[in-house]
Motif scaffolding. Structure first.
Motif, PDB file in Angstrom:
ATOM      1  N   HIS A 140      42.490  14.860  60.396  1.00 25.54           N
ATOM      2  CA  HIS A 140      41.187  15.081  61.500  1.00 25.54           C
ATOM      3  C   HIS A 140      41.592  14.632  62.927  1.00 25.54           C
ATOM      4  O   HIS A 140      40.764  14.234  63.890  1.00 25.54           O
ATOM      5  CB  HIS A 140      40.153  14.203  61.103  1.00 25.54           C
ATOM      6  N   LEU A 162      30.432  14.233  61.077  1.00 27.93           N
ATOM      7  CA  LEU A 162      30.883  15.677  60.785  1.00 27.93           C
ATOM      8  C   LEU A 162      29.938  16.399  59.983  1.00 27.93           C
ATOM      9  O   LEU A 162      29.647  17.557  60.355  1.00 27.93           O
ATOM     10  CB  LEU A 162      32.376  15.602  60.172  1.00 27.93           C
ATOM     11  N   HIS A 265      41.199  19.042  49.171  1.00 24.83           N
ATOM     12  CA  HIS A 265      41.660  20.119  50.394  1.00 24.83           C
ATOM     13  C   HIS A 265      42.856  19.314  51.119  1.00 24.83           C
ATOM     14  O   HIS A 265      43.379  20.217  52.264  1.00 24.83           O
ATOM     15  CB  HIS A 265      40.469  20.325  51.367  1.00 24.83           C
ATOM     16  N   SER A 294      35.066  21.086  49.564  1.00 27.09           N
ATOM     17  CA  SER A 294      34.705  21.995  50.462  1.00 27.09           C
ATOM     18  C   SER A 294      34.352  23.224  49.569  1.00 27.09           C
ATOM     19  O   SER A 294      34.882  23.629  48.543  1.00 27.09           O
ATOM     20  CB  SER A 294      35.739  22.309  51.727  1.00 27.09           C
ATOM     21  N   TYR A 303      29.292  31.451  55.259  1.00 28.03           N
ATOM     22  CA  TYR A 303      30.330  30.535  55.569  1.00 28.03           C
ATOM     23  C   TYR A 303      31.781  30.511  55.792  1.00 28.03           C
ATOM     24  O   TYR A 303      32.591  29.645  56.340  1.00 28.03           O
ATOM     25  CB  TYR A 303      29.995  29.312  54.753  1.00 28.03           C
ATOM     26  N   LEU A 306      33.095  29.791  59.085  1.00 21.21           N
ATOM     27  CA  LEU A 306      33.004  28.194  59.547  1.00 21.21           C
ATOM     28  C   LEU A 306      34.371  27.537  58.807  1.00 21.21           C
ATOM     29  O   LEU A 306      34.933  26.902  59.235  1.00 21.21           O
ATOM     30  CB  LEU A 306      31.843  27.844  58.735  1.00 21.21           C
ATOM     31  N   LEU A 307      34.758  28.083  57.565  1.00 25.60           N
ATOM     32  CA  LEU A 307      35.928  27.495  56.786  1.00 25.60           C
ATOM     33  C   LEU A 307      37.193  27.845  57.383  1.00 25.60           C
ATOM     34  O   LEU A 307      38.196  27.157  57.546  1.00 25.60           O
ATOM     35  CB  LEU A 307      36.012  28.213  55.602  1.00 25.60           C
ATOM     36  N   PHE A 310      37.624  25.378  60.641  1.00 22.19           N
ATOM     37  CA  PHE A 310      37.561  23.924  60.482  1.00 22.19           C
ATOM     38  C   PHE A 310      39.002  23.568  60.516  1.00 22.19           C
ATOM     39  O   PHE A 310      39.335  22.578  61.294  1.00 22.19           O
ATOM     40  CB  PHE A 310      37.045  23.762  58.969  1.00 22.19           C
ATOM     41  N   ASN A 313      39.974  23.375  64.382  1.00 20.70           N
ATOM     42  CA  ASN A 313      39.603  22.371  65.191  1.00 20.70           C
ATOM     43  C   ASN A 313      39.855  20.847  64.605  1.00 20.70           C
ATOM     44  O   ASN A 313      39.651  19.708  65.381  1.00 20.70           O
ATOM     45  CB  ASN A 313      38.094  22.418  65.038  1.00 20.70           C
ATOM     46  N   TYR A 314      40.455  20.688  63.315  1.00 18.47           N
ATOM     47  CA  TYR A 314      40.692  19.690  62.813  1.00 18.47           C
ATOM     48  C   TYR A 314      42.062  19.539  62.187  1.00 18.47           C
ATOM     49  O   TYR A 314      42.269  20.546  61.649  1.00 18.47           O
ATOM     50  CB  TYR A 314      39.579  19.017  61.731  1.00 18.47           C
ATOM     51  N   GLU A 316      43.893  19.869  59.375  1.00 17.35           N
ATOM     52  CA  GLU A 316      43.762  19.916  58.161  1.00 17.35           C
ATOM     53  C   GLU A 316      44.916  20.922  57.490  1.00 17.35           C
ATOM     54  O   GLU A 316      44.399  22.076  57.328  1.00 17.35           O
ATOM     55  CB  GLU A 316      42.527  20.232  57.738  1.00 17.35           C
ATOM     56  N   VAL A 346      27.827  22.346  52.359  1.00 19.05           N
ATOM     57  CA  VAL A 346      29.172  23.091  52.583  1.00 19.05           C
ATOM     58  C   VAL A 346      30.078  22.285  51.611  1.00 19.05           C
ATOM     59  O   VAL A 346      31.259  22.593  51.868  1.00 19.05           O
ATOM     60  CB  VAL A 346      29.700  22.668  54.050  1.00 19.05           C
TER      61      VAL A 346
END
Length: 356
Positions: A140, A162, A265, A294, A303, A306-307, A310, A313-314, A316, A346
């Motif tokens: 993150h 978050l 994850h 998740s 979604y 969005l997955l 993620f 932007n972070y 992971e 989510v």
């Protein structure tokens, strides 16, 4: 089943607790969005590639509708007697303000790492070799990764921001599958293991239902285990130790249930398999494994975008592999039965049983 008057009182008490909490963290999330937009405007065009996806992304109204559905399910579980009216134990107003301050103070560093791609500050000569390499990262983009006291004190605010105050409600969705296998049994004779216990929030949820249930929480971070001990000091029949899920320090067939919340994850594919085998090893015949993590690709097609966004932007690094993971195959390879999956906003609740 609660009667009409009791049901009204339960609902009133639930909303009195959850609505202000939701508003608190949703306001934090809105502030973060404004600060990020301001930082991007001041710095001009970012050198970092812009996050993108061609897959569907839910709009804000859809997100709020699904959050509301999660809270309705949470309340329905309370009304059904699966667990009591939840206490989130966020601490006093002073404590929450202090943690909020720690969270906002770290945002400029998080933004700098995101823009520069920095994510390995945790790997130093001091930490090298003391934890698995995959663990020594700034997940993150947060300062300290999972290794410092400040990180442990910021973590719960970060996660709730978050998820706009829904993280604990998602964690609680692991309780109904446990209740199904614990019902009618002497809780003192059962054993629950929580792997990757972090700051102890899920164990707090579990102890509110089964206060005399012997529980063990393990985590790789000494700082997070210390934070968990502080958070869980109100409970007995509980032990917390620093240990690795790849080599759980317990005998074979010793646990009636194993849980792991928001952990898989962040594991590389081969580590997922090692940890899963350890779960199967320590479970008793007839025992149950419950994972909360998740959503995966296709669980809610709307979604999927969005997955994909993620991990852009972070930091992971294993998330893209996680959303494609076949947990049914993992279970079969360990002689576990993949009993069912359920979605909760989510998150995804995955239930596995070890044949008797």
């Amino acid at each position: 089943m609660a009667g009409p008057l009791t049901r009204f009182a339960i609902r009133a008490a639930y909303h009195a607790r959850q609505l202000p909490r939701f508003a608190w963290y949703a306001a934090h999330a809105a502030a973060v969005s404004r600060l990020a937009a301001k930082a991007r405007k001041e710095e001009g065009e970012s050198k970092r590639p812009r996050a993108h996806t061609a897959a569907p992304v839910p709009d804000r109204d859809s997100l709020y509708e699904d959050m509301a559905a999660l809270f309705r399910q949470d309340l329905a579980n309370v009304e059904a007697g699966i667990y009591p009216l939840p206490a989130d134990h966020d601490g006093s107003l002073v404590t929450r303000l202090r943690r909020s301050s720690l969270f906002f103070e770290d945002l400029p560093s998080v933004h700098h790492r995101r823009e520069s791609g920095g994510h390995s500050e945790v790997l130093t000569e001091e930490t090298r070799g003391k934890r698995p390499r995959y663990y020594l990262q700034n997940f993150h983009f947060q300062t300290g990764g999972w290794m410092t006291e400040d990180s442990a004190q910021r973590y719960d605010t970060q996660v709730e921001v978050l998820f706009s105050g829904t993280a604990n409600a998602m964690r609680r969705q692991a309780l109904p599958p446990l209740q199904q296998v614990f019902a009618g049994r002497d809780q003192r004779q059962l054993r629950l293991l929580d792997v990757g216990c972090g700051t102890g929030r899920f164990l707090d949820c579990a102890k509110q239902v089964w206060p005399r249930l012997p529980c063990l929480g393990i985590d790789l971070s000494e700082a997070y285990v210390r934070e968990a001990k502080q958070h869980l000091q109100r409970w007995s029949w509980l032990n917390l130790v620093v240990a690795n899920g790849e080599a759980i320090p317990l005998p074979d067939a010793s646990q009636d249930a194993v849980t792991s919340i928001f952990v898989f994850h962040e594991l590389p594919p081969q580590v997922r398999r090692t940890v899963f085998r350890e779960f199967a090893r320590v479970l008793k015949p007839g025992g149950r494994l419950v994972l909360v993590d998740s959503l995966q690709r296709g669980d809610k097609p709307e979604y999927d975008g969005l997955l994909e966004l993620f991990p852009q932007n972070y930091h992971e690094p294993y998330f893209a592999g996680y959303i494609e993971e076949d947990f049914g195959a993992l279970a079969r390879a360990c002689d576990l039965t993949h009993t069912r999956d359920e979605t909760a906003y989510v998150s995804k609740v995955m239930v596995f049983d070890k044949p008797s």
